[in-house]
Design a protein around this motif. Structure first.
Motif, short mmCIF file in Angstrom:
data_model
loop_
_atom_site.label_atom_id
_atom_site.label_comp_id
_atom_site.label_asym_id
_atom_site.label_seq_id
_atom_site.Cartn_x
_atom_site.Cartn_y
_atom_site.Cartn_z
N ALA A 111 -7.19 -37.02 -19.70
CA ALA A 111 -8.35 -36.33 -20.25
C ALA A 111 -8.77 -36.88 -21.61
O ALA A 111 -9.83 -36.51 -22.11
N VAL A 112 -7.98 -37.79 -22.21
CA VAL A 112 -8.31 -38.30 -23.54
C VAL A 112 -9.66 -39.00 -23.57
O VAL A 112 -10.48 -38.74 -24.46
N PRO A 113 -9.98 -39.91 -22.61
CA PRO A 113 -11.32 -40.51 -22.64
C PRO A 113 -12.45 -39.49 -22.50
O PRO A 113 -13.53 -39.66 -23.07
N LEU A 114 -12.19 -38.41 -21.73
CA LEU A 114 -13.20 -37.36 -21.62
C LEU A 114 -13.41 -36.66 -22.96
O LEU A 114 -14.55 -36.44 -23.39
N TYR A 115 -12.28 -36.32 -23.63
CA TYR A 115 -12.39 -35.71 -24.95
C TYR A 115 -13.13 -36.65 -25.91
O TYR A 115 -13.98 -36.22 -26.70
N HIS A 116 -12.78 -37.93 -25.83
CA HIS A 116 -13.41 -38.91 -26.72
C HIS A 116 -14.92 -38.96 -26.49
O HIS A 116 -15.71 -38.99 -27.43
N GLY A 117 -15.33 -38.98 -25.21
CA GLY A 117 -16.75 -39.04 -24.90
C GLY A 117 -17.50 -37.83 -25.43
O GLY A 117 -18.59 -37.96 -26.01
N LEU A 118 -16.93 -36.64 -25.24
CA LEU A 118 -17.59 -35.41 -25.70
C LEU A 118 -17.68 -35.39 -27.23
O LEU A 118 -18.71 -35.03 -27.80
N LEU A 119 -16.58 -35.78 -27.90
CA LEU A 119 -16.60 -35.80 -29.36
C LEU A 119 -17.58 -36.85 -29.88
O LEU A 119 -18.33 -36.59 -30.84
#
Length: 510
Positions: A111-119
């Protein structure tokens, strides 16, 4: 904010904002922390550096690929929201794909790339919105105050000096929107920040493409004397200027340019009645902000469906923009969903084939779903939920002081009393009556009448038929290069039966 170049001729510049690059790195670290990545808890600094470097690098590549601006603009628009979303998605797909291929994301939560994209997307959009809001609505931008649009022919040092002089001494009076050069090798380059879009022989096509987006070119200036161009090219330029009623000037012969342009900087439409309605208009602006946010949230599924329909029907981009005249005579860019295919191909040539709206396009127009993106205009302060509809510059009535004293609206008194079935004069009367009688109760009545009109609208309605007829009339006139300038929509009279019905309904209302 500069006038956007026509979509088919738009070029990308390699230019990245320092803030955007910093936030790409900071958001990757925050994403690792939110995902409780093992590489942080185990102090695996090499893996941390590799992930942050790759994700930041791909983000910067995406910035360049999708043309994000090098500075945080105070005139943030819907175009940049779409560019940011596309750039972030592209960057995260690259990061996810490469890391999963090389390391299978060892020590990194999926989920880290997803978090990164949202941030990343949230930070970029948030800073731009805050910058725009902090700048205030009272100060007009250079784009809004610029009254005359110029195309310069000749990519030489004289033209570069002329553009720089305008930017230094008359930035709010005249603006060069394009440069043309007879040498094809110069196409795509920039001259003092203005792009070379084509050759002088393409002047007619380029002016027509700007006109499709509501940008009216006023003057053509040759950066030299008559010997600057070949006799054939000069003849083409003179013919196009005469046909489209454009002023043609020779830069070496021009005298007193600053004084001539000064009259163009006047902002039209100021009126003393604004003071009397100040309290109501301030309250109305608050209602517009809350209402547009609520509608955008409630209609989010409809936005998604409409976007997919437009992509399926006419392809990308899904949004169409036009320059319209707003409050105090200041121009702004209005957004709609596209319902027609692009009028020009990637080389700027008129597209072949039928450009009439399909069943999907007619449905979007008849149900007014194509107007949904204008909620963004309302949120940014360019428009109001209710008010006179914004018009193209050439469609403005002779006396604009009253109707331009308020923000234009998505719907209005004229729209619920006939809309496209009304003549230009009738629309003007309805709009003036609304401005003189604007009140919370009248706005509520218009909102309820709009809902009733939308619930009864369908493809075969008289208004939908008239809308299609107007589109066909404009397309047929644009399809003939040597034809006279096309009639504006406001000058196309409705059919006698429809006109009689409008008059009858207006009389019944008393």
């Amino acid at each position: 904010m500069a006038v956007p170049s026509p979509t088919s001729r738009r070029k990308r510049r390699i230019d990245v904002s320092i803030w955007d690059a910093f936030w790409a790195l900071a958001s990757s670290l925050l994403a690792l922390w939110l995902g409780d990545a093992l590489i942080l808890t185990q102090h695996d600094w090499n893996a941390t550096i590799i992930y942050c470097a790759l994700s930041t690098g791909f983000a910067v590549v995406a910035y360049v690929a999708f043309g994000l601006r090098s500075t945080v603009s105070q005139h943030f628009s819907a175009h940049e929201v779409l560019d940011i979303a596309e750039a972030v998605l592209f960057a995260q797909l690259l990061t996810y794909g490469l890391l999963f291929t090389l390391t299978r994301l060892d020590g990194i939560a999926r989920a880290v790339p997803l978090y990164h994209g949202l941030l990343l997307a949230g930070g970029l959009i948030f800073v731009r919105i805050v910058t725009r809001v902090a700048s205030g609505e009272r100060r007009a931008s250079d784009y809004q105050l610029r009254r005359e649009r110029i195309i310069v022919i000749g990519a030489n040092r004289l033209a570069a000096s002329f553009i720089s002089m305008l930017r230094a001494y008359a930035s709010n009076q005249e603006g060069v929107v394009a440069v043309l050069e007879e040498k094809s090798g110069a196409i795509g380059r920039t001259l003092s920040g203005v792009q070379v879009l084509g050759t002088p022989q393409e002047l007619d096509v380029i002016v027509a493409e700007f006109a499709v987006h509501g940008v009216q070119v006023d003057r053509v200036i040759l950066a030299g004397d008559t010997d600057l161009l070949s006799s054939a090219a000069l003849h083409d330029v003179e013919r196009v200027c005469k046909k489209r009623q454009l002023g043609l000037s020779y830069l070496p012969r021009m005298l007193g340019l600053t004084e001539q342009g000064a009259s163009c900087a006047e902002v039209v439409g100021s009126t003393d009645t604004e003071t009397e309605r100040h309290l109501f208009l301030r309250m109305k602006r608050s209602i517009d902000i809350l209402g547009s946010l609520a509608l955008m949230f409630l209609l989010l599924p409809l936005f998604a469906v409409a976007t997919l329909l437009v992509l399926f029907d006419v392809g990308s981009p899904v949004l169409f923009w036009q320059e319209r005249t707003g409050r105090k005579g200041l121009p702004f860019l209005i957004y709609k969903y596209r319902t027609l295919r692009a009028p020009f191909d990637s080389r700027g040539r008129p597209a072949l084939g039928d450009r009439q709206p399909s069943v999907i396009g007619r449905y979007l127009r008849a149900t007014r779903i194509d107007e949904l993106p204008q909620l963004i205009n309302v949120l940014f302060g360019d428009m109001s939920l209710i008010g006179p509809r914004p018009l193209l510059p050439e469609d403005q009535p002779s006396n604009t002081a009253l109707r331009l004293s308020v923000r234009p609206g998505i719907t209005g008194w004229a729209q619920v009393n006939g809309a496209k079935l009304l003549s230009k004069e009738d629309k003007e009367k309805f709009d003036e009556w609304y401005v003189r009688n604007a009140s919370p109760w009248l706005d509520t009545k218009i909102a309820l009448m709009t809902l009733r009109t939308l619930s009864r609208n369908y493809l075969g309605s008289a208004e939908a038929v008239e809308d299609l007829a107007q589109v066909q009339a404009k397309q047929s006139s644009l399809a003939i290069p040597e034809s006279p300038p096309p009639k504006t929509i406001a000058n196309i009279e409705p059919s006698p039966p429809a006109r009689a019905e409008v008059v009858k309904r207006s009389a019944m209302r008393g």
